[in-house]
Structure formats: C-alpha cells, structure tokens
Design an enzyme around this catalytic site. Structure first.
Site, PDB file in Angstrom:
ATOM      1  N   CYS A   1       1.686  -1.846  15.007  1.00 40.07           N
ATOM      2  CA  CYS A   1       2.874  -2.554  14.484  1.00 40.07           C
ATOM      3  C   CYS A   1       3.564  -1.750  13.373  1.00 40.07           C
ATOM      4  CB  CYS A   1       2.422  -3.937  14.007  1.00 40.07           C
ATOM      5  SG  CYS A   1       3.502  -4.736  12.820  1.00 40.07           S
TER       6      CYS A   1
ATOM      7  N   CYS B   1       4.117  -3.401  10.006  1.00 42.73           N
ATOM      8  CA  CYS B   1       2.827  -3.562   9.301  1.00 42.73           C
ATOM      9  C   CYS B   1       2.493  -2.280   8.549  1.00 42.73           C
ATOM     10  CB  CYS B   1       1.690  -3.859  10.276  1.00 42.73           C
ATOM     11  SG  CYS B   1       1.937  -5.346  11.242  1.00 42.73           S
TER      12      CYS B   1
END
Lengths: 195, 111
Positions: free
Chosen positions: B33, B36
């Site tokens: 991600c 993230c």
C-alpha cells in the site's frame, strides 16, 4: 408532498429566506443522517449537510418539483457524500481493501431474510436493529447496500456512482445482506423485540 | 520494525490493545500500500516522540484477520484506543501536526 411544504417551496423560490430556513431546518436531520450512514464520520457529514443546502439555495428556483423535496435532497446528499469517498480514493490517500474482487460468487447463495423480519420491516425496533447492524457493516459493503436496498438505485446506477463493476455491486450487495442478516439474527433481542 | 513501535497480530491483540491501560495508536497497513508507506515514517516518528505516553503499534492487514473484524475497509487506517476502547479512527493520509494534536488530546486528562 404536503401542502404547507409546497407553499414554503413556492415562497422560497420567490426569495423568502424565512421559508428557505424552515425547509432547511425540516430536512437537515434526514440529510445529516444519510451522510453519516454513508461516511460514518460526523465531521464529514456536517460538510455534506452544508454543501447539500448550498446546492439547495443555489438551485431552489430551478427545482421542478417532479419529486418531493426530501427525495431530491436525499439524492443530492448521497451524491455529495459519494463524491467525498471518490475524492479520497482519487487523491491516493487511501486504498480500498477490495477483497471481494478475489472471491468467486459460486457457493455463496443469497439467503432470504427471515419472513418475520421482513413483515415487520417498518417496525421501529427492527429499524433500530438494522441501524446498529449497518454501523458494523464495513464501508465496502455498506454503501452498496444503502444505494441498492435503501435508496433503490439500480445495479447500473450503483456501479456508476461508486466507479465499480456491476458484478462487483452484486457481490458486495450479497455480502452486505448476508452480514446484516446474520448480525440481526445473532442479536436475539432484535427478533424478540419484533415478535 | 522501529524499537518504539509494537508489532501487533491476531494473537497479541487483546493483551497489547484491549487490555492496555492507556492510549494506543494502531496503524493498519499492508506492504503493497503506497499511502501506508508514506504515513509509515510519520508513525515511527510519533512512536518515538510519544514514547512512554502513547503506545504506537502496527497491524499488518495482509497477515491478520483483525482488520476485517474491526471493519477496516481501506488502508492506511489509524485507530486510537483509550483503555481498550476505540475513541477515534482516521482513514487515509493525515497531517503529522493533526495526529500530534490528537495524541496530545487523548493522552491528557481532557479526553
């Protein structure tokens, strides 16, 4: 639409601010609750509330009254709220955990709602149970359920609104129904309260 | 993993979060991600800054079931717990200053 509201809309179109304020006050709770249900975030729901009524103020003169004002506001609020979700995705600030794309449909038969629950759908205690279950439903499924089953959007409209495929709408809807059905059945007090 | 950050999993969740007496910030993330990865270093910095005041922890969404149970549908998701109860949740990127404010707020007696 009831007669007093028709009069208020007429007055608001003629520039009567007090009539406009009355309309806003009347419909604010529904608009706010719709936004909270979709976004599950009170601060963002307040933004939706504000943006929806700005649109109302700007468009009231053009409102053709083909639907009731509440239906129209409901749609606007839903679109504004969905816009917020899309905006977040577009900005790349989050990634949706779309686990469903990897799951096959087979073997996941859509089970029907218990008849007793369906008959009492309008019962307040059932609504309260649904509200509780909805709050626990992940956003991924919740938005589809709200648009399809509560707002009456078609599969195509839902797919377009959320920028996902039609088959994805169907899978998510099935998941949402199963989740809610199980959740509501699990909460025995819901069933007992309704019987 | 940063030495100030607690690594969470389905097994230690109860001990580290639900039974923790104090404020805990949980970052739900996944290795693939992008957002993230952007917020990860900020979380590491906060873990060091708030060491002793706030427990900062990370939960890998790929390796654990807990995120689904928590209703996490997008990552990164930051969840704040106080004495084991969820008090706040943020989905997506969030400015460091605002996170600091939140942590200060919840780790004082005001919240």
């Amino acid at each position: 639409m009831n007669h007093p509201e028709k009069t208020l809309i007429k007055q608001a179109k003629l520039g009567d601010n007090s009539a406009l304020n009355t309309l806003i006050k009347t419909h604010a709770p529904v608009v706010y609750n719709t936004a909270v249900r979709i976004l599950q975030n009170e601060a963002e729901a307040e933004d939706v509330l504000q943006e929806t009524f700005i649109i109302l103020i700007e468009k009231i003169r053009a409102f053709k009254e083909k639907s009731s004002l509440s239906t129209w506001l409901y749609r606007v609020a839903t679109n504004v709220a969905l816009g917020k979700i899309r905006e977040k995705k577009k900005l790349g600030s989050m990634i949706e955990l779309d686990v469903l794309d990897h799951e096959p449909l087979s073997g996941n038969e859509i089970r029907s709602w218990p008849q007793a629950v369906e008959k009492r759908w309008k019962d307040e205690s059932i609504q309260s149970c649904l509200k509780d279950a909805l709050a626990e439903l992940p956003t991924l499924f919740r938005t589809v359920f709200i648009l399809r089953d509560l707002e009456g959007y078609s599969v195509e409209e839902t797919a377009k609104s959320l920028d996902i495929s039609k088959s994805n709408v169907k899978v998510r809807l099935m998941r949402a129904r199963l989740f809610l059905r199980d959740k509501m059945a699990h909460n025995l007090h819901c069933v007992e309260a309704a019987s | 993993m940063n030495k100030f950050v607690t690594e969470l999993n389905d097994q230690n969740w109860n001990d580290e979060v639900l039974e923790y007496d104090g404020v805990a910030l949980v970052d739900v993330w996944a290795p693939w991600c992008g957002p993230c990865k952007l917020i990860g270093p900020i979380i590491d910095e906060l873990a060091e800054e708030f060491s002793g005041k706030v427990k900062v922890a990370k939960l890998n969404a790929d390796q654990n079931q807990k995120p689904m149970e928590l209703g996490v549908s997008g990552i990164p998701t930051l969840i704040l717990f106080k004495n084991g109860e969820e008090v706040d949740r943020i989905v997506g990127m969030f400015p460091k200053n605002d996170l600091q404010e939140k942590l200060n707020y919840y780790s004082t007696d005001l919240a």
